[in-house]
Design an enzyme around this catalytic site. Structure first.
Site, PDB file in Angstrom:
ATOM      1  N   CYS A   7       0.841  -1.202   0.000  1.00 21.65           N
ATOM      2  CA  CYS A   7       0.000   0.000   0.000  1.00 21.65           C
ATOM      3  C   CYS A   7       0.877   1.254   0.000  1.00 21.65           C
ATOM      4  CB  CYS A   7      -0.947   0.000   1.192  1.00 21.65           C
ATOM      5  SG  CYS A   7      -2.380  -1.094   0.977  1.00 21.65           S
ATOM      6  N   HIS A  46      -6.530  -3.103  -1.083  1.00 18.19           N
ATOM      7  CA  HIS A  46      -5.824  -3.967  -0.136  1.00 18.19           C
ATOM      8  C   HIS A  46      -6.667  -5.202   0.161  1.00 18.19           C
ATOM      9  CE1 HIS A  46      -3.068  -5.021   3.177  1.00 18.19           C
ATOM     10  NE2 HIS A  46      -4.179  -5.511   3.713  1.00 18.19           N
ATOM     11  N   GLY A  93       3.744 -19.759   1.981  1.00 24.50           N
ATOM     12  CA  GLY A  93       4.965 -18.949   2.043  1.00 24.50           C
ATOM     13  C   GLY A  93       4.739 -17.481   1.743  1.00 24.50           C
ATOM     14  N   HIS A  98      -0.589  -8.574   1.266  1.00 27.02           N
ATOM     15  CA  HIS A  98      -1.380  -7.834   0.272  1.00 27.02           C
ATOM     16  C   HIS A  98      -1.227  -8.674  -0.983  1.00 27.02           C
ATOM     17  CE1 HIS A  98      -2.445  -3.698  -1.672  1.00 27.02           C
ATOM     18  NE2 HIS A  98      -2.456  -4.601  -2.639  1.00 27.02           N
ATOM     19  N   HIS A 100      -0.536 -10.571  -4.258  1.00 23.97           N
ATOM     20  CA  HIS A 100       0.366 -10.212  -5.349  1.00 23.97           C
ATOM     21  C   HIS A 100       0.630 -11.438  -6.200  1.00 23.97           C
ATOM     22  CE1 HIS A 100       2.640 -11.242  -1.709  1.00 23.97           C
ATOM     23  NE2 HIS A 100       3.515 -11.832  -2.503  1.00 23.97           N
TER      24      HIS A 100
END
Ligand code: 5GP
Ligand code: ZN
Length: 115
Positions: A7, A46, A93, A98, A100
């Site tokens: 963020c 988010h 892992g 956030h 990705h």
């Protein structure tokens, strides 16, 4: 989200090598690349992890894949191929909370994990 590093990248509070940005999605180079080309594609919204995606996010998550194609084209890895990875939670892992999508390419990747 206040303490979320991604963020902060979105808000340009910390620097990143941005390779794509629109109103909903951003893509930037991974700070610790695991391949010659290693890009992270994130929604600006988010969302902590894959399991937090809801039906209202379906368009956004689908769009991530067209952005992945644009980024792969821009980075010159479309033709030879690449790998997309999204780690979820502790066993997956996931370090940054956030969501990705890692794009990895630029060489023949080993260690294929199928299950
Ligand atoms: P994960 O393990 O959560 O799937 O992947 C997190 C990724 O984010 C790692 O590959 C790590 O190198 C990358 N990363 C963590 N912090 C930063 C940062 O501040 N900037 C950039 N560009 N990448 C980061
Ligand atoms: Zn965040």
């Amino acid at each position: 989200m206040e303490n979320c590093v991604f963020c902060k990248i979105i808000k340009k509070e910390i620097p990143a090598e941005i390779v794509y940005e629109d109103e909903e999605i951003m893509a930037f180079k991974d700070i610790n690349p695991a391949a010659p080309v290693h890009i992270l594609v994130i929604p600006k919204k988010h969302i902590e992890k894959l399991t937090d995606i809801t039906t209202e996010d379906e368009m956004l998550i689908g769009k991530i894949y067209t952005v992945i194609n644009k980024v792969a084209e821009k980075m010159g890895i479309s033709e030879n191929g690449f790998r997309v990875i999204a780690n979820c939670g502790e066993n997956g892992g996931q370090e940054v909370k956030h969501i990705h999508f890692h794009i990895l390419g630029g060489k023949r990747l080993g260690d294929k994990i199928v299950g």
